[in-house]
Design a protein around this motif. Structure first.
Motif, PDB file in Angstrom:
ATOM      1  N   UNK A   1      64.342  25.134  96.813  1.00 40.00           N
ATOM      2  CA  UNK A   1      64.365  26.371  96.971  1.00 40.00           C
ATOM      3  C   UNK A   1      62.970  26.636  97.738  1.00 40.00           C
ATOM      4  N   UNK A   2      61.960  25.646  97.977  1.00 40.68           N
ATOM      5  CA  UNK A   2      60.799  26.075  98.603  1.00 40.68           C
ATOM      6  C   UNK A   2      60.736  25.490  99.995  1.00 40.68           C
ATOM      7  N   UNK A   3      62.162  25.055 100.503  1.00 39.48           N
ATOM      8  CA  UNK A   3      62.134  24.588 102.137  1.00 39.48           C
ATOM      9  C   UNK A   3      63.142  25.291 102.754  1.00 39.48           C
ATOM     10  N   UNK A   4      62.689  25.580 104.023  1.00 42.52           N
ATOM     11  CA  UNK A   4      63.421  25.944 105.126  1.00 42.52           C
ATOM     12  C   UNK A   4      64.716  25.292 105.269  1.00 42.52           C
ATOM     13  N   UNK A   5      65.629  25.966 105.964  1.00 45.79           N
ATOM     14  CA  UNK A   5      66.799  25.355 106.331  1.00 45.79           C
ATOM     15  C   UNK A   5      66.658  24.328 107.121  1.00 45.79           C
ATOM     16  N   UNK A   6      67.066  22.877 106.919  1.00 49.98           N
ATOM     17  CA  UNK A   6      66.762  21.709 107.681  1.00 49.98           C
ATOM     18  C   UNK A   6      65.574  21.013 107.201  1.00 49.98           C
ATOM     19  N   UNK A   7      64.778  21.697 106.263  1.00 51.70           N
ATOM     20  CA  UNK A   7      63.401  20.929 106.005  1.00 51.70           C
ATOM     21  C   UNK A   7      63.389  19.663 105.451  1.00 51.70           C
ATOM     22  N   UNK A   8      62.302  19.073 105.497  1.00 54.67           N
ATOM     23  CA  UNK A   8      62.632  17.828 105.144  1.00 54.67           C
ATOM     24  C   UNK A   8      61.897  17.416 103.487  1.00 54.67           C
ATOM     25  N   UNK A   9      62.517  16.654 102.563  1.00 54.21           N
ATOM     26  CA  UNK A   9      62.017  16.313 101.358  1.00 54.21           C
ATOM     27  C   UNK A   9      61.562  14.845 101.280  1.00 54.21           C
ATOM     28  N   UNK A  10      60.447  14.596 101.442  1.00 54.53           N
ATOM     29  CA  UNK A  10      59.926  13.083 101.156  1.00 54.53           C
ATOM     30  C   UNK A  10      59.271  12.711 100.011  1.00 54.53           C
ATOM     31  N   UNK A  11      59.775  11.698  99.261  1.00 56.23           N
ATOM     32  CA  UNK A  11      59.028  11.295  98.091  1.00 56.23           C
ATOM     33  C   UNK A  11      59.295   9.715  97.764  1.00 56.23           C
ATOM     34  N   UNK A  12      58.543   9.273  96.918  1.00 56.77           N
ATOM     35  CA  UNK A  12      58.647   7.677  96.735  1.00 56.77           C
ATOM     36  C   UNK A  12      58.606   7.599  95.248  1.00 56.77           C
ATOM     37  N   UNK A  13      58.923   6.587  94.605  1.00 54.95           N
ATOM     38  CA  UNK A  13      59.262   6.279  93.193  1.00 54.95           C
ATOM     39  C   UNK A  13      59.110   4.589  93.154  1.00 54.95           C
ATOM     40  N   UNK A  14      58.725   4.334  92.136  1.00 62.42           N
ATOM     41  CA  UNK A  14      58.509   2.771  91.548  1.00 62.42           C
ATOM     42  C   UNK A  14      60.370   2.290  91.462  1.00 62.42           C
ATOM     43  N   UNK A  15      60.327   0.787  92.015  1.00 63.42           N
ATOM     44  CA  UNK A  15      61.464   0.320  91.780  1.00 63.42           C
ATOM     45  C   UNK A  15      61.594  -0.062  90.414  1.00 63.42           C
ATOM     46  N   UNK A  16      63.046  -0.192  90.039  1.00 60.56           N
ATOM     47  CA  UNK A  16      63.285  -0.816  88.967  1.00 60.56           C
ATOM     48  C   UNK A  16      62.730  -2.297  88.741  1.00 60.56           C
ATOM     49  N   UNK A  17      62.788  -2.849  89.702  1.00 57.57           N
ATOM     50  CA  UNK A  17      61.848  -4.276  89.836  1.00 57.57           C
ATOM     51  C   UNK A  17      60.527  -4.007  89.498  1.00 57.57           C
ATOM     52  N   UNK A  18      59.677  -3.328  89.886  1.00 57.08           N
ATOM     53  CA  UNK A  18      58.376  -3.125  89.963  1.00 57.08           C
ATOM     54  C   UNK A  18      57.904  -2.867  88.400  1.00 57.08           C
ATOM     55  N   UNK A  19      58.805  -2.062  87.724  1.00 56.07           N
ATOM     56  CA  UNK A  19      58.557  -1.588  86.461  1.00 56.07           C
ATOM     57  C   UNK A  19      58.891  -3.100  85.604  1.00 56.07           C
ATOM     58  N   UNK A  20      59.851  -3.721  85.693  1.00 54.81           N
ATOM     59  CA  UNK A  20      60.236  -4.964  84.933  1.00 54.81           C
ATOM     60  C   UNK A  20      59.317  -6.306  85.017  1.00 54.81           C
ATOM     61  N   UNK A  21      58.996  -6.430  86.800  1.00 56.53           N
ATOM     62  CA  UNK A  21      58.570  -7.543  86.978  1.00 56.53           C
ATOM     63  C   UNK A  21      56.990  -7.562  87.415  1.00 56.53           C
ATOM     64  N   UNK A  22      56.465  -6.425  87.651  1.00 52.62           N
ATOM     65  CA  UNK A  22      55.191  -6.280  88.193  1.00 52.62           C
ATOM     66  C   UNK A  22      54.369  -5.630  86.951  1.00 52.62           C
ATOM     67  N   UNK A  23      54.744  -4.592  86.323  1.00 50.84           N
ATOM     68  CA  UNK A  23      53.966  -3.814  85.187  1.00 50.84           C
ATOM     69  C   UNK A  23      54.163  -4.544  83.996  1.00 50.84           C
TER      70      UNK A  23
END
Length: 252
Positions: free
Chosen positions: A130-152
């Motif tokens: 709702x906060x983006x113009x038409x054709x606007x970009x949404x960029x985000x990052x998340x932890x991988x499942x691998x990182x949760x189980x094997x790094x943390x």
């Protein structure tokens, strides 16, 4: 997660974080998918490290965070760097009240993983849309499942210097692909050390689940990649998954 005293030592603890890579990734994504973008909303902006850097690179940046303490630090940082940031206290699930729509919305530094349920993520995706113009970009990052189980999981991290020392233990949470970070910090105050205790909860999901939630919010996924490489493909040992999405026009 609402940071309190922790906000004032956050930058010290994150001094080795690859903020330049986040900024570079965002700039590369804009150059590739949305040339001409001028306005950006940095959601969960924290102490403003990324927001300030983007503002110094000719973007008009607004930052929101749930923590007033984080925003206070971000405001001081913006003033020191002589950039203008509009900084507001808001919940990412209920973004509202901005004077205009944005070309780009970002959620960096695995901030999305602090949401406790899939419904929270769904609400956030709709809120961002709702906060983006038409054709606007949404960029985000998340932890991988691998990182949760094997790094943390079941690992202890520690560091010590003259100003701040910490011990950080991570344990698997009760929910699938969730982690609890039990942190103790000692901050030097003249001749004494002040102790802070924090428990941070994070949870992640599969790429397929994120993709489904994005589609439900009417986002088109342009690219899924890993570990700051715009042209990469996620692999089994990737630690951080990036999504570059675009707001698709909704027929009235």
């Amino acid at each position: 997660m609402i940071y309190k005293g922790f906000a004032y030592i956050y930058d010290h603890l994150m001094k080795d974080a690859p903020y330049d890579q986040w900024v570079g990734f965002i700039q590369d994504s804009i150059a590739k998918y949305h040339k001409g973008a001028t306005t950006l909303l940095d959601v969960a902006c924290g102490t403003g490290e990324i927001a300030v850097s983007l503002a110094k690179n000719n973007l008009e940046v607004t930052g929101v965070d749930l923590s007033e303490d984080m925003l206070t630090v971000a405001q001081s940082k913006a003033e020191r760097n002589k950039v203008n940031l509009l900084l507001l206290k808001q919940d990412m699930r209920k973004l509202n009240g901005f004077p205009k729509l944005f070309d780009v919305v970002t959620i960096c530094c695995d901030s999305l993983n602090y949401l406790e349920t899939k419904e929270d993520i769904k609400a956030t995706f709709h809120s961002v849309f709702e906060q983006l113009k038409d054709d606007g970009l949404f960029i985000f990052d998340v932890h991988s499942i691998h990182k949760i189980h094997h790094v943390f999981a079941n690992h202890t991290f520690a560091d010590q210097d003259e100003e701040v020392s910490f011990i950080w233990n991570s344990f698997l949470g009760d929910e699938e692909h969730s982690i609890e970070h039990d942190m103790t910090f000692f901050v030097r105050r003249e001749q004494l050390y002040e102790r802070y205790d924090e428990v941070h909860y994070q949870r992640t999901y599969s790429i397929e689940e994120y993709t489904s939630l994005l589609a439900a919010a009417s986002f088109q996924v342009l690219k899924i990649c890993s570990d700051f490489q715009v042209e990469s493909q996620p692999h089994s040992s990737a630690e951080r998954i990036f999504f570059i999405c675009q707001k698709t026009k909704v027929n009235s």
